[in-house]
Design a protein around this motif. Structure first.
Motif, PDB file in Angstrom:
ATOM      1  N   ASN A   1       0.845  -1.199   0.000  1.00  0.00           N
ATOM      2  CA  ASN A   1       0.000   0.000   0.000  1.00  0.00           C
ATOM      3  C   ASN A   1       0.875   1.242   0.000  1.00  0.00           C
ATOM      4  O   ASN A   1       2.030   1.209   0.452  1.00  0.00           O
ATOM      5  N   LEU A   2       0.313   2.346  -0.481  1.00  0.00           N
ATOM      6  CA  LEU A   2       1.028   3.612  -0.547  1.00  0.00           C
ATOM      7  C   LEU A   2       0.216   4.704   0.131  1.00  0.00           C
ATOM      8  O   LEU A   2      -1.012   4.628   0.207  1.00  0.00           O
ATOM      9  N   VAL A   3       0.919   5.743   0.578  1.00  0.00           N
ATOM     10  CA  VAL A   3       0.273   6.978   1.001  1.00  0.00           C
ATOM     11  C   VAL A   3       1.090   8.132   0.440  1.00  0.00           C
ATOM     12  O   VAL A   3       2.309   8.171   0.592  1.00  0.00           O
ATOM     13  N   LEU A   4       0.404   9.028  -0.250  1.00  0.00           N
ATOM     14  CA  LEU A   4       1.062  10.159  -0.892  1.00  0.00           C
ATOM     15  C   LEU A   4       0.844  11.411  -0.048  1.00  0.00           C
ATOM     16  O   LEU A   4      -0.289  11.844   0.155  1.00  0.00           O
ATOM     17  N   GLY A   5       1.932  11.975   0.428  1.00  0.00           N
ATOM     18  CA  GLY A   5       1.876  13.217   1.181  1.00  0.00           C
ATOM     19  C   GLY A   5       2.893  14.180   0.606  1.00  0.00           C
ATOM     20  O   GLY A   5       3.819  14.617   1.303  1.00  0.00           O
ATOM     21  N   VAL A   6       2.727  14.499  -0.676  1.00  0.00           N
ATOM     22  CA  VAL A   6       3.744  15.289  -1.390  1.00  0.00           C
ATOM     23  C   VAL A   6       3.553  16.781  -1.190  1.00  0.00           C
ATOM     24  O   VAL A   6       4.323  17.589  -1.715  1.00  0.00           O
ATOM     25  N   GLY A   7       2.531  17.175  -0.440  1.00  0.00           N
ATOM     26  CA  GLY A   7       2.399  18.570  -0.050  1.00  0.00           C
ATOM     27  C   GLY A   7       1.899  19.484  -1.150  1.00  0.00           C
ATOM     28  O   GLY A   7       1.346  19.057  -2.164  1.00  0.00           O
ATOM     29  N   THR A   8       2.109  20.767  -0.916  1.00  0.00           N
ATOM     30  CA  THR A   8       1.650  21.805  -1.835  1.00  0.00           C
ATOM     31  C   THR A   8       2.836  22.581  -2.366  1.00  0.00           C
ATOM     32  O   THR A   8       3.946  22.514  -1.825  1.00  0.00           O
ATOM     33  N   ALA A   9       2.598  23.352  -3.428  1.00  0.00           N
ATOM     34  CA  ALA A   9       3.644  24.158  -4.046  1.00  0.00           C
ATOM     35  C   ALA A   9       3.217  25.620  -4.058  1.00  0.00           C
ATOM     36  O   ALA A   9       2.026  25.923  -4.187  1.00  0.00           O
ATOM     37  N   PRO A  10       4.161  26.560  -3.902  1.00  0.00           N
ATOM     38  CA  PRO A  10       3.809  27.984  -3.963  1.00  0.00           C
ATOM     39  C   PRO A  10       3.113  28.324  -5.281  1.00  0.00           C
ATOM     40  O   PRO A  10       3.529  27.873  -6.350  1.00  0.00           O
ATOM     41  N   HIS A  11       2.036  29.103  -5.161  1.00  0.00           N
ATOM     42  CA  HIS A  11       1.269  29.503  -6.350  1.00  0.00           C
ATOM     43  C   HIS A  11       1.642  30.923  -6.755  1.00  0.00           C
ATOM     44  O   HIS A  11       1.563  31.852  -5.950  1.00  0.00           O
ATOM     45  N   VAL A  12       2.049  31.075  -8.000  1.00  0.00           N
ATOM     46  CA  VAL A  12       2.347  32.387  -8.573  1.00  0.00           C
ATOM     47  C   VAL A  12       1.323  32.663  -9.662  1.00  0.00           C
ATOM     48  O   VAL A  12       1.175  31.865 -10.594  1.00  0.00           O
ATOM     49  N   PRO A  13       0.566  33.769  -9.562  1.00  0.00           N
ATOM     50  CA  PRO A  13      -0.436  34.072 -10.593  1.00  0.00           C
ATOM     51  C   PRO A  13       0.201  34.168 -11.976  1.00  0.00           C
ATOM     52  O   PRO A  13       1.363  34.574 -12.124  1.00  0.00           O
ATOM     53  N   ASP A  14      -0.571  33.784 -12.979  1.00  0.00           N
ATOM     54  CA  ASP A  14      -0.048  33.774 -14.354  1.00  0.00           C
ATOM     55  C   ASP A  14       0.534  35.128 -14.757  1.00  0.00           C
ATOM     56  O   ASP A  14       1.556  35.193 -15.453  1.00  0.00           O
ATOM     57  N   ALA A  15      -0.116  36.216 -14.317  1.00  0.00           N
ATOM     58  CA  ALA A  15       0.339  37.545 -14.721  1.00  0.00           C
ATOM     59  C   ALA A  15       1.746  37.855 -14.230  1.00  0.00           C
ATOM     60  O   ALA A  15       2.450  38.689 -14.817  1.00  0.00           O
ATOM     61  N   LEU A  16       2.176  37.178 -13.173  1.00  0.00           N
ATOM     62  CA  LEU A  16       3.481  37.478 -12.579  1.00  0.00           C
ATOM     63  C   LEU A  16       4.507  36.376 -12.777  1.00  0.00           C
ATOM     64  O   LEU A  16       5.660  36.525 -12.372  1.00  0.00           O
ATOM     65  N   CYS A  17       4.107  35.286 -13.404  1.00  0.00           N
ATOM     66  CA  CYS A  17       5.043  34.168 -13.605  1.00  0.00           C
ATOM     67  C   CYS A  17       6.312  34.572 -14.359  1.00  0.00           C
ATOM     68  O   CYS A  17       7.424  34.242 -13.936  1.00  0.00           O
ATOM     69  N   PRO A  18       6.210  35.298 -15.502  1.00  0.00           N
ATOM     70  CA  PRO A  18       7.437  35.638 -16.233  1.00  0.00           C
ATOM     71  C   PRO A  18       8.436  36.418 -15.388  1.00  0.00           C
ATOM     72  O   PRO A  18       9.647  36.159 -15.453  1.00  0.00           O
ATOM     73  N   LEU A  19       7.955  37.356 -14.575  1.00  0.00           N
ATOM     74  CA  LEU A  19       8.874  38.139 -13.757  1.00  0.00           C
ATOM     75  C   LEU A  19       9.393  37.332 -12.570  1.00  0.00           C
ATOM     76  O   LEU A  19      10.566  37.457 -12.195  1.00  0.00           O
ATOM     77  N   ALA A  20       8.551  36.508 -11.980  1.00  0.00           N
ATOM     78  CA  ALA A  20       8.981  35.707 -10.836  1.00  0.00           C
ATOM     79  C   ALA A  20      10.043  34.688 -11.242  1.00  0.00           C
ATOM     80  O   ALA A  20      10.918  34.336 -10.437  1.00  0.00           O
ATOM     81  N   GLU A  21       9.968  34.218 -12.476  1.00  0.00           N
ATOM     82  CA  GLU A  21      10.912  33.209 -12.942  1.00  0.00           C
ATOM     83  C   GLU A  21      12.179  33.814 -13.530  1.00  0.00           C
ATOM     84  O   GLU A  21      13.180  33.116 -13.711  1.00  0.00           O
ATOM     85  N   ALA A  22      12.167  35.113 -13.811  1.00  0.00           N
ATOM     86  CA  ALA A  22      13.340  35.767 -14.400  1.00  0.00           C
ATOM     87  C   ALA A  22      14.402  35.992 -13.326  1.00  0.00           C
ATOM     88  O   ALA A  22      14.081  36.357 -12.193  1.00  0.00           O
TER      89      ALA A  22
END
Length: 469
Positions: free
Chosen positions: A164-185
């Motif tokens: 049996n398995l249990v997945l507890g991989v958590g959550t990831a920070p959410h960056v709105p689409d409008a700000l993704c290009p600048l956040a990733e630069a």
């Protein structure tokens, strides 16, 4: 290091349960599983050690749940892995008693979890899970992993087996689409609140800072920046999509939405009803703690004592539609106001995105199991009442999930107060016995119409009054 995972072999003595991810929820499960001698478990995480939101361990910030919402207490108050036993091991029970703190500091919760992770057997850090597949011939899951060295580089490949398995991989920070290009630069002053403390000194040195997001993290970051900046030269903006900087629903009956009773009620609702409910309940889990709101107002008020107003602008009801680099090296935000239906631009030197987290997608990890997954009308994995993915009958093993089922179990899914109860539910479903008896009732509120027989039992007929003589 070999270039590929070992070829399939007949598994010998597979685990009863393998956990993927070691955050608070799987750490809770591991702690409650530890005394169950008939259950062989192991838990894996790619990080070198346990850390809980290290970028948000702001000095003085507290949890929004009481200390009883530790990893084990609400399922087993006698467990050696309780928060109180952690304090005892550090000779801190009396200081905690006299502090009279019902809500602990975040940094203390992180230290407690690290204490558990460093002393609990069966936890394997530095293990990146690459793939999971079902081996029908041997009725086990095959787990391919990469063992990482201290620098996070691949050191060796391996394969494990579990029923049996249990997945507890958590959550990831959410960056709105409008700000993704600048956040990733690179070298662009746009960062997620998850990385706040890593960049705090740079933010304090910036001439103007904008915080986006009106949840607890946004409020704590705005307050921390406000306290650290000189009076009259705060140069802060705080923007939110919500119509107000609203307090979290913290009434005692309101908190009963985070009980097993409400979770069961929500799970039994029709899918369209569940989907309509969650967005409207945002104040249950996205609002701001009353004390934090009061501290922000107190700090702003203190700065008016000698005349003038602090240079801080708090504007709700605003969404960021686009963002560009500003000519001077900062950021230009394109803003829209929902109620005024107006638009403007704001130039700032740095942006902190307190825009929350999203559940990590399971598609990549479960790619080999995809043909066996049952999905709902929106394409999401179906999850049963015991937090188990609904699979076709060809897969006889169970795959449980932790904090990946808000769509099926409601707003309590990410709440630390339900961690021990959910872990106990999973362990009860995996064992022939019931190692953790759980209460049938946990709330004074009756969610939904009571069953007719239940009503009759709750209110038996009264005897006829005695006749006067």
């Amino acid at each position: 290091m070999t270039s590929e995972h070992p070829t399939a072999t007949a598994p010998t003595d597979p685990l009863d349960l393998a956990g993927i991810g070691i955050g608070p929820f799987n750490l809770s499960l591991a702690a409650l599983a530890q005394p169950l001698t008939g259950l062989r478990t192991a838990f894996y995480d790619q990080r070198p050690a346990f850390h809980w939101h290290p970028g948000l361990l702001i000095d003085g910030a507290t949890l929004q749940v009481p200390f009883l919402a530790d990893l084990v207490t609400l399922a087993d108050p006698t467990s050696p892995w309780s928060f109180l036993n952690y304090l005892r091991s550090r000779d801190r029970l009396f200081p905690f008693y006299f502090a009279e703190r019902f809500h602990t500091h975040r940094a203390e919760y992180d230290a407690y979890c690290r204490w558990v992770s460093e002393n609990l057997p069966g936890l394997h850090f530095g293990h990146q899970i690459d793939a999971v597949r079902w081996n029908g011939s041997h009725a086990v899951f095959e787990i391919d992993y990469t063992h990482l060295d201290a620098d996070g580089e691949a050191e060796a490949l391996g394969r494990g087996y579990a029923r049996n398995l249990v997945l507890g991989v958590g959550t990831a920070p959410h960056v709105p689409d409008a700000l993704c290009p600048l956040a990733e630069a690179p070298a662009t002053p746009v960062l997620h609140s998850a990385d706040y403390l890593d960049h705090r000194e740079r933010l304090l040195a910036a001439d103007h800072v904008t915080v986006v997001g009106a949840g607890q993290s946004g409020a704590e970051i705005f307050l921390d920046l406000l306290r650290a900046r000189p009076e009259g030269r705060e140069r802060l903006h705080w923007l939110a999509r919500t119509p107000a900087f609203a307090p979290m629903e913290y009434s005692k009956l309101g908190l009963e939405h985070f009980t097993p009773d409400y979770t069961r009620y929500f799970h039994a609702l029709a899918e369209p009803v569940r989907d309509a409910l969650v967005p409207g309940q945002w104040q249950l889990y996205k609002g701001i703690d009353h004390d934090t709101l009061a501290a922000i107002h107190d700090e702003l008020y203190r700065r008016t004592l000698h005349g003038g107003w602090p240079d801080a602008v708090l504007t709700p009801g605003v969404r960021v539609e686009a963002a560009d680099r500003a000519p001077g090296g900062g950021v230009e935000l394109h803003l829209a106001h929902a109620e005024q239906n107006g638009r403007t631009r704001l130039t700032t030197d740095a942006v902190v995105l307190a825009t929350g987290y999203r559940e990590r997608r399971l598609d990549t990890l479960l790619a080999a199991l995809d043909p066996h997954l049952c999905r709902d009308a929106a394409g999401r994995p179906r999850v049963d009442a015991d937090h188990r993915l609904v699979l076709d009958p060809a897969v006889t093993g169970s795959v449980h999930v932790q904090n990946a089922e808000r769509h099926s179990h409601g707003v309590g899914t990410p709440d630390l107060g339900l961690a021990a109860w959910r872990s106990a539910t999973i362990l009860n479903s995996l064992t022939a016995a019931t190692p953790y008896p759980l209460p049938d009732r946990t709330a004074f509120t009756t969610f939904g119409l009571p069953h007719p027989t239940a009503s009759a039992m709750a209110a038996p007929p009264r005897p006829a009054p005695a006749q006067r003589t």
